[in-house]
Scaffold this motif. Sequence first.
Motif, PDB file in Angstrom:
ATOM      1  N   ASP A 256      -5.194  -6.264   7.326  1.00 37.94           N
ATOM      2  CA  ASP A 256      -5.302  -5.907   8.413  1.00 37.94           C
ATOM      3  C   ASP A 256      -3.862  -6.093   9.524  1.00 37.94           C
ATOM      4  O   ASP A 256      -3.664  -7.379   9.501  1.00 37.94           O
ATOM      5  CB  ASP A 256      -6.644  -6.341   9.301  1.00 37.94           C
ATOM      6  CG  ASP A 256      -7.081  -5.159  10.086  1.00 37.94           C
ATOM      7  OD1 ASP A 256      -6.097  -4.358  10.602  1.00 37.94           O
ATOM      8  OD2 ASP A 256      -8.342  -5.145  10.545  1.00 37.94           O
ATOM      9  N   LYS A 257      -3.638  -5.050   9.923  1.00 36.41           N
ATOM     10  CA  LYS A 257      -2.372  -4.993  10.690  1.00 36.41           C
ATOM     11  C   LYS A 257      -2.683  -5.519  12.494  1.00 36.41           C
ATOM     12  O   LYS A 257      -1.597  -5.259  13.039  1.00 36.41           O
ATOM     13  CB  LYS A 257      -1.428  -4.189  10.584  1.00 36.41           C
ATOM     14  CG  LYS A 257      -0.958  -3.870   8.992  1.00 36.41           C
ATOM     15  CD  LYS A 257      -0.289  -5.073   8.554  1.00 36.41           C
ATOM     16  CE  LYS A 257       0.215  -4.925   6.950  1.00 36.41           C
ATOM     17  NZ  LYS A 257       0.954  -6.082   6.667  1.00 36.41           N
ATOM     18  N   LEU A 258      -3.763  -5.755  12.718  1.00 35.26           N
ATOM     19  CA  LEU A 258      -3.852  -6.007  14.248  1.00 35.26           C
ATOM     20  C   LEU A 258      -4.315  -7.356  14.222  1.00 35.26           C
ATOM     21  O   LEU A 258      -4.945  -8.136  13.394  1.00 35.26           O
ATOM     22  CB  LEU A 258      -5.213  -5.064  14.716  1.00 35.26           C
ATOM     23  CG  LEU A 258      -4.993  -3.581  14.447  1.00 35.26           C
ATOM     24  CD1 LEU A 258      -6.303  -3.073  15.167  1.00 35.26           C
ATOM     25  CD2 LEU A 258      -3.770  -3.165  15.204  1.00 35.26           C
ATOM     26  N   ILE A 259      -3.848  -8.041  15.312  1.00 33.31           N
ATOM     27  CA  ILE A 259      -3.849  -9.644  15.439  1.00 33.31           C
ATOM     28  C   ILE A 259      -4.269  -9.850  16.826  1.00 33.31           C
ATOM     29  O   ILE A 259      -3.500  -9.427  17.797  1.00 33.31           O
ATOM     30  CB  ILE A 259      -2.813 -10.545  15.045  1.00 33.31           C
ATOM     31  CG1 ILE A 259      -2.240 -10.178  13.755  1.00 33.31           C
ATOM     32  CG2 ILE A 259      -3.100 -12.024  15.320  1.00 33.31           C
ATOM     33  CD1 ILE A 259      -0.991  -9.012  13.546  1.00 33.31           C
ATOM     34  N   GLU A 288     -10.428   6.377  14.835  1.00 32.66           N
ATOM     35  CA  GLU A 288     -10.374   5.335  14.032  1.00 32.66           C
ATOM     36  C   GLU A 288      -9.651   4.121  14.451  1.00 32.66           C
ATOM     37  O   GLU A 288     -10.174   2.801  14.203  1.00 32.66           O
ATOM     38  CB  GLU A 288      -9.509   5.625  12.549  1.00 32.66           C
ATOM     39  CG  GLU A 288      -9.713   5.068  11.679  1.00 32.66           C
ATOM     40  CD  GLU A 288      -8.842   5.369  10.320  1.00 32.66           C
ATOM     41  OE1 GLU A 288      -8.672   4.652   9.668  1.00 32.66           O
ATOM     42  OE2 GLU A 288      -8.596   6.487  10.234  1.00 32.66           O
ATOM     43  N   MET A 289      -8.488   4.075  15.182  1.00 26.23           N
ATOM     44  CA  MET A 289      -7.942   2.885  15.754  1.00 26.23           C
ATOM     45  C   MET A 289      -8.634   2.286  16.664  1.00 26.23           C
ATOM     46  O   MET A 289      -8.831   0.924  16.720  1.00 26.23           O
ATOM     47  CB  MET A 289      -6.365   3.494  16.328  1.00 26.23           C
ATOM     48  CG  MET A 289      -5.696   2.262  16.558  1.00 26.23           C
ATOM     49  SD  MET A 289      -5.428   1.103  15.094  1.00 26.23           S
ATOM     50  CE  MET A 289      -4.276   2.281  14.336  1.00 26.23           C
ATOM     51  N   GLN A 290      -9.391   3.048  17.508  1.00 22.54           N
ATOM     52  CA  GLN A 290     -10.358   2.363  18.424  1.00 22.54           C
ATOM     53  C   GLN A 290     -11.375   1.563  17.798  1.00 22.54           C
ATOM     54  O   GLN A 290     -11.630   0.376  18.337  1.00 22.54           O
ATOM     55  CB  GLN A 290     -10.907   3.323  19.457  1.00 22.54           C
ATOM     56  CG  GLN A 290     -11.823   2.708  20.127  1.00 22.54           C
ATOM     57  CD  GLN A 290     -11.165   2.011  21.510  1.00 22.54           C
ATOM     58  OE1 GLN A 290     -10.248   1.855  21.612  1.00 22.54           O
ATOM     59  NE2 GLN A 290     -12.310   1.076  21.963  1.00 22.54           N
ATOM     60  N   ARG A 291     -11.758   2.086  16.680  1.00 21.30           N
ATOM     61  CA  ARG A 291     -12.846   1.416  15.978  1.00 21.30           C
ATOM     62  C   ARG A 291     -12.338  -0.138  15.467  1.00 21.30           C
ATOM     63  O   ARG A 291     -12.993  -1.124  15.470  1.00 21.30           O
ATOM     64  CB  ARG A 291     -13.431   2.049  14.705  1.00 21.30           C
ATOM     65  CG  ARG A 291     -14.338   3.355  15.347  1.00 21.30           C
ATOM     66  CD  ARG A 291     -14.741   3.914  14.021  1.00 21.30           C
ATOM     67  NE  ARG A 291     -15.535   5.194  14.454  1.00 21.30           N
ATOM     68  CZ  ARG A 291     -15.329   6.253  13.663  1.00 21.30           C
ATOM     69  NH1 ARG A 291     -14.570   6.600  13.025  1.00 21.30           N
ATOM     70  NH2 ARG A 291     -15.886   7.556  14.061  1.00 21.30           N
ATOM     71  N   ARG A 292     -11.025  -0.043  15.001  1.00 17.01           N
ATOM     72  CA  ARG A 292     -10.490  -1.324  14.460  1.00 17.01           C
ATOM     73  C   ARG A 292     -10.161  -2.243  15.548  1.00 17.01           C
ATOM     74  O   ARG A 292     -10.404  -3.362  15.390  1.00 17.01           O
ATOM     75  CB  ARG A 292      -9.260  -0.865  13.721  1.00 17.01           C
ATOM     76  CG  ARG A 292      -9.479  -0.153  12.440  1.00 17.01           C
ATOM     77  CD  ARG A 292      -8.330   0.207  11.611  1.00 17.01           C
ATOM     78  NE  ARG A 292      -8.732   0.855  10.442  1.00 17.01           N
ATOM     79  CZ  ARG A 292      -7.714   1.618   9.839  1.00 17.01           C
ATOM     80  NH1 ARG A 292      -6.549   1.567   9.807  1.00 17.01           N
ATOM     81  NH2 ARG A 292      -8.302   2.174   8.513  1.00 17.01           N
ATOM     82  N   VAL A 293      -9.733  -1.889  16.763  1.00 16.16           N
ATOM     83  CA  VAL A 293      -9.500  -2.449  17.961  1.00 16.16           C
ATOM     84  C   VAL A 293     -10.855  -3.263  18.341  1.00 16.16           C
ATOM     85  O   VAL A 293     -11.042  -4.437  18.535  1.00 16.16           O
ATOM     86  CB  VAL A 293      -8.963  -1.728  18.934  1.00 16.16           C
ATOM     87  CG1 VAL A 293      -9.221  -2.524  20.281  1.00 16.16           C
ATOM     88  CG2 VAL A 293      -7.514  -1.266  18.906  1.00 16.16           C
TER      89      VAL A 293
END
Length: 375
Positions: A256-259, A288-293
Motif C-alpha cells: 500500500d502506498k498510503l502512510i 476507490e481512493m477514498q475507501r483506501r484513505v
Amino acid sequence: MAQTLYVPLLLIALCSISECVQRQYHFIKEKKNWTEAQRYCREKYTDLATVDNTNYMIKSEKNVLVWQRIKSFNYRFRQKIWIGLQRMSVYKWHWSSGDPVLFLNWASGQPVNSDNCAVVRNGQWTVWPCNAISSFICSTSTGLVFVNQSMNWRAAQSYCRQNHIDLVSVRNQNESQQLENFINGRNSSGSAVWIGLFRDTWQWSDQSNSSFRYWDTTQPDNYKDHEDCTVTTQKGLGQWADFSCDNQFPFVCHEDKLIVIQQKLSWSEALRYCRQNHVDLVSVQSVEMQRRVMNVVKLASTEAVWLGLHNYCSMNMWLWLSGDMVCYQNWAPGNGSTPENCKLENRKGAVQSGGDQTWISLPESHRLNFICTNY
C-alpha cells in the motif's frame, strides 16, 4: 469568448484523467500455508493481497504483468493462489459495491434470522435467503435500473456487475426515499426487490473494509467445516474458493502506498515532510481512493488528517496539489465552498478520522496528522 471558455473546458477535461494507483501487487511463487504467507507479506510488503474490485487485474502495466502471471500459473499448473481473505466468527453487513454501511432501514423486528441477503419492500428492508429469487435494482453511472427478472442474490449481483456497475447501495435517508420512489414507479405489485446489502464472516488480513467478493458459483462451501482461507482458482478470471489454511500454495502480497504520519504538523509542514520523506500529500480523486484513505485514517491520533487539498482563492475553487480540480467530492455539509476570508486563513482540506470520514476545510495552521503517498 473562446479565451473565456478555455480554462473551464481544460479543467473539465482534467476530470477524465484516470486515477493514480495506490496499491501494487507482488506474486510470490514460493509455496506456504496461509499463515506463513501472511507473515511473509507483512515482513516484506504490507500484507496479503486485498482486492477492492475486479479491476485489480488491470490497474497498471506492472500489475497487468503480475496478474497475467497469476492467471498463467493457475492454468499451466492448475495451482491455487492465496489472497488475504479469511473466515472469522462475527457476521458483518456490507454493500456489494464496497460502500461503507452508514445507514440501515430495517423493517420492525428485522433482521430476525440467519439469512444473509437483503430485499426492500414497502420502503423497508428484510433479510431473505440468498438463494431465493426476486427482481433487483442495479446502479449505473447515471442512476438506477430496475431489472424485472427473477434471480437469486448472487446471480443478480453478477448481472449488475456485467451490465451496469453493481447492485444498488443505500447510504442515507435521502437515498432510501429516492429508492422507494423509484421502486413504486416500476414495481406495482409491491413484491420484494434485491438490494446490494449482504452479510458474511469474511475479513481481509489488513483489516480493510473492502466488501468485494468474487466467489466461484459453488463457493464458499466450508467443506468439512475446515475451510477458512481464500484462494484464486484457474476458472474464468480467477474466481475464489475457500480452502483449508494448512494447504501450501503460492500467494500474492500487496504494497500500500498510503502512510498515516502521526506527527501533528501544520499543512505546510506536512507537505514538506511528505515531499522530503515520501512523494507528496495524498490526493483523493475517486471513490476507490477514498475507501483506501478510510482504511488507513483509522490509525490517526487527531480528529482530522491533512490531505493534499488546498483552496485556490484567485479562481474561487479547490485543487489537489497535482493541479487537478476536485472532480470526486466527499465534503461534509457546510464545507467545500470558498470562504470570503480564505486568503487570510489559507484554508486547506482534511479528512475526518471518525464518523463517515468526510472532508472538512480548516485553516492551514491547525496541527494534524497527515497522509503521505509513495507514488
